[in-house]
Design a protein around this motif. Structure first.
Motif, PDB file in Angstrom:
ATOM      1  N   MET A 118       0.825  -1.208   0.000  1.00 33.37           N
ATOM      2  CA  MET A 118       0.000   0.000   0.000  1.00 33.37           C
ATOM      3  C   MET A 118       0.863   1.264   0.000  1.00 33.37           C
ATOM      4  SD  MET A 118      -3.000  -1.255   2.642  1.00 33.37           S
ATOM      5  CE  MET A 118      -4.088   0.164   2.487  1.00 33.37           C
ATOM      6  N   SER A 119       1.979   1.234   0.715  1.00 40.00           N
ATOM      7  CA  SER A 119       2.883   2.393   0.708  1.00 40.00           C
ATOM      8  C   SER A 119       3.534   2.551  -0.666  1.00 40.00           C
ATOM      9  CB  SER A 119       3.957   2.239   1.792  1.00 40.00           C
ATOM     10  OG  SER A 119       4.840   1.188   1.488  1.00 40.00           O
ATOM     11  N   TYR A 120       3.858   1.427  -1.316  1.00 45.75           N
ATOM     12  CA  TYR A 120       4.419   1.482  -2.672  1.00 45.75           C
ATOM     13  C   TYR A 120       3.388   2.019  -3.652  1.00 45.75           C
ATOM     14  CZ  TYR A 120       6.528  -0.137  -7.051  1.00 45.75           C
ATOM     15  OH  TYR A 120       7.048  -0.197  -8.316  1.00 45.75           O
ATOM     16  N   ASP A 121       2.129   1.639  -3.449  1.00 43.51           N
ATOM     17  CA  ASP A 121       1.039   2.148  -4.284  1.00 43.51           C
ATOM     18  C   ASP A 121       0.935   3.667  -4.175  1.00 43.51           C
ATOM     19  OD1 ASP A 121      -1.690   1.897  -5.717  1.00 43.51           O
ATOM     20  OD2 ASP A 121      -2.219   2.869  -3.823  1.00 43.51           O
ATOM     21  N   ARG A 122       1.004   4.205  -2.957  1.00 44.17           N
ATOM     22  CA  ARG A 122       0.947   5.658  -2.752  1.00 44.17           C
ATOM     23  C   ARG A 122       2.189   6.341  -3.316  1.00 44.17           C
ATOM     24  NH1 ARG A 122      -3.104   7.471  -3.444  1.00 44.17           N
ATOM     25  NH2 ARG A 122      -3.247   5.481  -4.509  1.00 44.17           N
ATOM     26  N   TYR A 123       3.339   5.670  -3.201  1.00 39.69           N
ATOM     27  CA  TYR A 123       4.585   6.225  -3.757  1.00 39.69           C
ATOM     28  C   TYR A 123       4.471   6.379  -5.275  1.00 39.69           C
ATOM     29  CZ  TYR A 123       9.252   5.983  -5.813  1.00 39.69           C
ATOM     30  OH  TYR A 123      10.373   6.217  -6.589  1.00 39.69           O
ATOM     31  N   LEU A 124       3.955   5.351  -5.931  1.00 38.75           N
ATOM     32  CA  LEU A 124       3.799   5.429  -7.385  1.00 38.75           C
ATOM     33  C   LEU A 124       2.780   6.492  -7.773  1.00 38.75           C
ATOM     34  CD1 LEU A 124       3.758   1.666  -8.475  1.00 38.75           C
ATOM     35  CD2 LEU A 124       5.559   3.333  -8.911  1.00 38.75           C
ATOM     36  N   ALA A 125       1.655   6.535  -7.052  1.00 36.95           N
ATOM     37  CA  ALA A 125       0.587   7.479  -7.386  1.00 36.95           C
ATOM     38  C   ALA A 125       1.035   8.927  -7.243  1.00 36.95           C
ATOM     39  CB  ALA A 125      -0.628   7.215  -6.501  1.00 36.95           C
ATOM     40  N   ILE A 126       1.900   9.209  -6.264  1.00 33.59           N
ATOM     41  CA  ILE A 126       2.296  10.591  -5.970  1.00 33.59           C
ATOM     42  C   ILE A 126       3.630  10.964  -6.609  1.00 33.59           C
ATOM     43  CG2 ILE A 126       2.913  12.182  -4.082  1.00 33.59           C
ATOM     44  CD1 ILE A 126       0.948  10.512  -2.339  1.00 33.59           C
ATOM     45  N   CYS A 127       4.585  10.060  -6.562  1.00 31.69           N
ATOM     46  CA  CYS A 127       5.937  10.375  -7.060  1.00 31.69           C
ATOM     47  C   CYS A 127       6.146   9.971  -8.512  1.00 31.69           C
ATOM     48  CB  CYS A 127       6.988   9.693  -6.182  1.00 31.69           C
ATOM     49  SG  CYS A 127       6.895  10.132  -4.434  1.00 31.69           S
ATOM     50  N   LYS A 128       5.443   8.924  -8.982  1.00 37.48           N
ATOM     51  CA  LYS A 128       5.602   8.437 -10.358  1.00 37.48           C
ATOM     52  C   LYS A 128       4.230   8.280 -11.019  1.00 37.48           C
ATOM     53  CE  LYS A 128      10.087   7.637  -9.692  1.00 37.48           C
ATOM     54  NZ  LYS A 128      11.161   8.353 -10.416  1.00 37.48           N
ATOM     55  N   PRO A 129       3.465   9.357 -11.115  1.00 38.73           N
ATOM     56  CA  PRO A 129       2.083   9.238 -11.621  1.00 38.73           C
ATOM     57  C   PRO A 129       1.984   8.716 -13.056  1.00 38.73           C
ATOM     58  CG  PRO A 129       2.759  11.542 -11.473  1.00 38.73           C
ATOM     59  CD  PRO A 129       3.812  10.747 -10.797  1.00 38.73           C
ATOM     60  N   LEU A 130       3.002   8.979 -13.884  1.00 35.15           N
ATOM     61  CA  LEU A 130       2.961   8.528 -15.275  1.00 35.15           C
ATOM     62  C   LEU A 130       3.117   7.009 -15.391  1.00 35.15           C
ATOM     63  CD1 LEU A 130       5.124  11.325 -16.996  1.00 35.15           C
ATOM     64  CD2 LEU A 130       2.630  11.145 -16.882  1.00 35.15           C
ATOM     65  N   HIS A 131       3.781   6.406 -14.408  1.00 36.21           N
ATOM     66  CA  HIS A 131       3.980   4.962 -14.430  1.00 36.21           C
ATOM     67  C   HIS A 131       2.904   4.213 -13.646  1.00 36.21           C
ATOM     68  CE1 HIS A 131       8.027   6.684 -15.136  1.00 36.21           C
ATOM     69  NE2 HIS A 131       8.204   5.631 -15.928  1.00 36.21           N
ATOM     70  N   TYR A 132       2.048   4.939 -12.950  1.00 36.93           N
ATOM     71  CA  TYR A 132       1.122   4.315 -11.998  1.00 36.93           C
ATOM     72  C   TYR A 132       0.147   3.358 -12.683  1.00 36.93           C
ATOM     73  CZ  TYR A 132      -2.346   3.759  -8.324  1.00 36.93           C
ATOM     74  OH  TYR A 132      -3.200   3.225  -7.399  1.00 36.93           O
ATOM     75  N   SER A 133      -0.542   3.830 -13.723  1.00 41.59           N
ATOM     76  CA  SER A 133      -1.570   3.008 -14.372  1.00 41.59           C
ATOM     77  C   SER A 133      -0.969   1.775 -15.045  1.00 41.59           C
ATOM     78  CB  SER A 133      -2.346   3.836 -15.397  1.00 41.59           C
ATOM     79  OG  SER A 133      -1.468   4.372 -16.366  1.00 41.59           O
ATOM     80  N   MET A 134       0.283   1.871 -15.442  1.00 39.72           N
ATOM     81  CA  MET A 134       0.930   0.738 -16.110  1.00 39.72           C
ATOM     82  C   MET A 134       1.310  -0.353 -15.093  1.00 39.72           C
ATOM     83  SD  MET A 134       4.345   0.727 -18.511  1.00 39.72           S
ATOM     84  CE  MET A 134       5.392   1.276 -17.155  1.00 39.72           C
ATOM     85  N   ILE A 135       1.807   0.080 -13.922  1.00 42.32           N
ATOM     86  CA  ILE A 135       2.256  -0.881 -12.906  1.00 42.32           C
ATOM     87  C   ILE A 135       1.088  -1.388 -12.060  1.00 42.32           C
ATOM     88  CG2 ILE A 135       3.742  -1.189 -10.876  1.00 42.32           C
ATOM     89  CD1 ILE A 135       5.633   0.890 -12.070  1.00 42.32           C
ATOM     90  N   MET A 136       0.235  -0.465 -11.639  1.00 45.40           N
ATOM     91  CA  MET A 136      -0.863  -0.822 -10.741  1.00 45.40           C
ATOM     92  C   MET A 136      -2.170  -1.060 -11.502  1.00 45.40           C
ATOM     93  SD  MET A 136      -0.087  -1.275  -7.632  1.00 45.40           S
ATOM     94  CE  MET A 136       1.344  -1.051  -6.561  1.00 45.40           C
ATOM     95  N   ASN A 137      -2.109  -1.881 -12.546  1.00 44.52           N
ATOM     96  CA  ASN A 137      -3.351  -2.277 -13.214  1.00 44.52           C
ATOM     97  C   ASN A 137      -3.973  -3.458 -12.474  1.00 44.52           C
ATOM     98  OD1 ASN A 137      -2.117  -4.768 -14.264  1.00 44.52           O
ATOM     99  ND2 ASN A 137      -0.997  -3.391 -15.641  1.00 44.52           N
ATOM    100  N   HIS A 138      -5.164  -3.841 -12.904  1.00 45.39           N
ATOM    101  CA  HIS A 138      -5.906  -4.881 -12.168  1.00 45.39           C
ATOM    102  C   HIS A 138      -5.147  -6.200 -12.109  1.00 45.39           C
ATOM    103  CE1 HIS A 138      -9.324  -7.051 -10.551  1.00 45.39           C
ATOM    104  NE2 HIS A 138      -9.203  -7.949 -11.518  1.00 45.39           N
TER     105      HIS A 138
END
Length: 320
Positions: A118-138
């Motif tokens: 969950m902390s990694y999820d927030r890190y990606l969403a806030i610090c790496k937003p461009l990579h978020y949807s690619m890494i955190m897909n369903h």
């Protein structure tokens, strides 16, 4: 000859809380209500995340898994606690005692891994937003969660399998409200050095390292937040992370109070009281923290209760 004279124990006496008669029913009622609210609160979050499209995101998917863990932990610990309050002591088999400790380990290891995820999820969403949807897909989220559950289930088997090979020759009394590791090992007349070594190694892998990863993730998040020029933007980002920070603080804070504070010089009652926060209160507090501090969840809860109220009114109107 000595080995033949060793009396092996097959049953365990859990003493629980030795309370006076005038407060026994009050304590039972208090823990029973806590158990009911824990189950209802966590089931509510799982249902809301499953059926509300607004909550179909990785963050809420992970939150539903946290609720599932809390249900597992509460169901594993509290029923025996309630029984010990009413009947003064609970008699269970050694295998049941090890089973309880196993499911406790599964819940604790999974929660540690999940909070890291969950902390990694927030890190990606806030610090790496461009990579978020690619890494955190369903698909990736399902793989992450499956991996966490698999690791928790398999790694937790190490303890009961190793402990079951020890000799237990009494006394068969555990002055606690659940089968924790130290009380179980105190019943053994074998050398427990291997088990102690396993505890150190697994604690390093599944407690210390995840905690370090969480701290590093939030350091990056805080640095990124302070770079946001808008005060409103900062507040919005902090609001999405504050709930998880509170849960992480409660989880690691309460666990540290029991396992990192030296037990020497502490009474058994103090140890039991210190164990309550992470076994009984944490599963109750997690849904409360997320519901109170998250706008999407609060709105989903309000809508659900409004629909329920309308259904009740509609049914009563038809009956009339």
């Amino acid at each position: 000859m000595e080995k033949e004279n060793v009396t092996r124990i097959n049953t365990i006496h859990l003493l629980g809380f030795q309370t006076q008669e005038n407060v026994k029913f009050f304590m039972f009622f208090l823990f029973f209500i806590t158990f009911c609210f824990t189950l209802c609160g966590n089931v509510l979050i799982i249902v809301l995340v499953s059926y509300n499209k607004i909550l179909h995101s990785p963050m809420y998917f992970f939150l539903s898994q946290l609720s599932l863990t809390d249900i597992l932990l509460a169901s594993d610990i509290i029923p025996n606690l309630l029984q010990s309050i009413l009947v003064r002591e609970t008699i269970i088999s050694l295998s049941d005692c090890l089973s309880q400790f196993y499911f406790f380990c599964v819940a604790e290891i999974f929660e540690s891994l999940l909070l890291t995820l969950m902390s990694y999820d927030r890190y990606l969403a806030i610090c790496k937003p461009l990579h978020y949807s690619m890494i955190m897909n369903h698909q990736c989220c399902c793989i992450f969660i499956t991996t966490c559950w698999t690791l928790s289930i398999l790694i937790s088997l190490v303890y009961p399998l190793t402990i079951s090979k020890l000799q237990f020759c009494g006394p068969n009394v555990i002055d606690h409200f659940f089968c924790d590791l130290d009380p179980i090992l105190k019943l053994s007349c074998s050398d427990t050095a291997i088990v102690q070594l396993q505890v150190i190694l697994l604690s390093l892998l599944f407690a210390v390292i995840p905690f370090v990863i969480i701290i590093v993730s939030y350091v990056y998040i805080i640095v990124t937040v302070f770079e946001i020029p808008s005060i409103t933007g900062r507040q919005k980002v902090f609001s999405t992370c504050s709930s998880q920070l509170a849960v992480v603080s409660i989880y690691y804070g309460t666990t540290a109070c029991v396992y990192m504070v030296p037990s020497k010089g502490q009474s058994l009652n103090v140890r039991k009281v210190l164990s309550l926060p992470y076994t009984v209160l944490t599963p109750l507090m997690n849904p409360i923290i997320y519901t109170l501090r998250n706008k999407d969840l609060k709105n989903a809860v309000k809508k659900a209760f409004n629909k329920l109220l309308l259904c009740i009114l509609f049914i009563n109107k038809n009956r009339m």
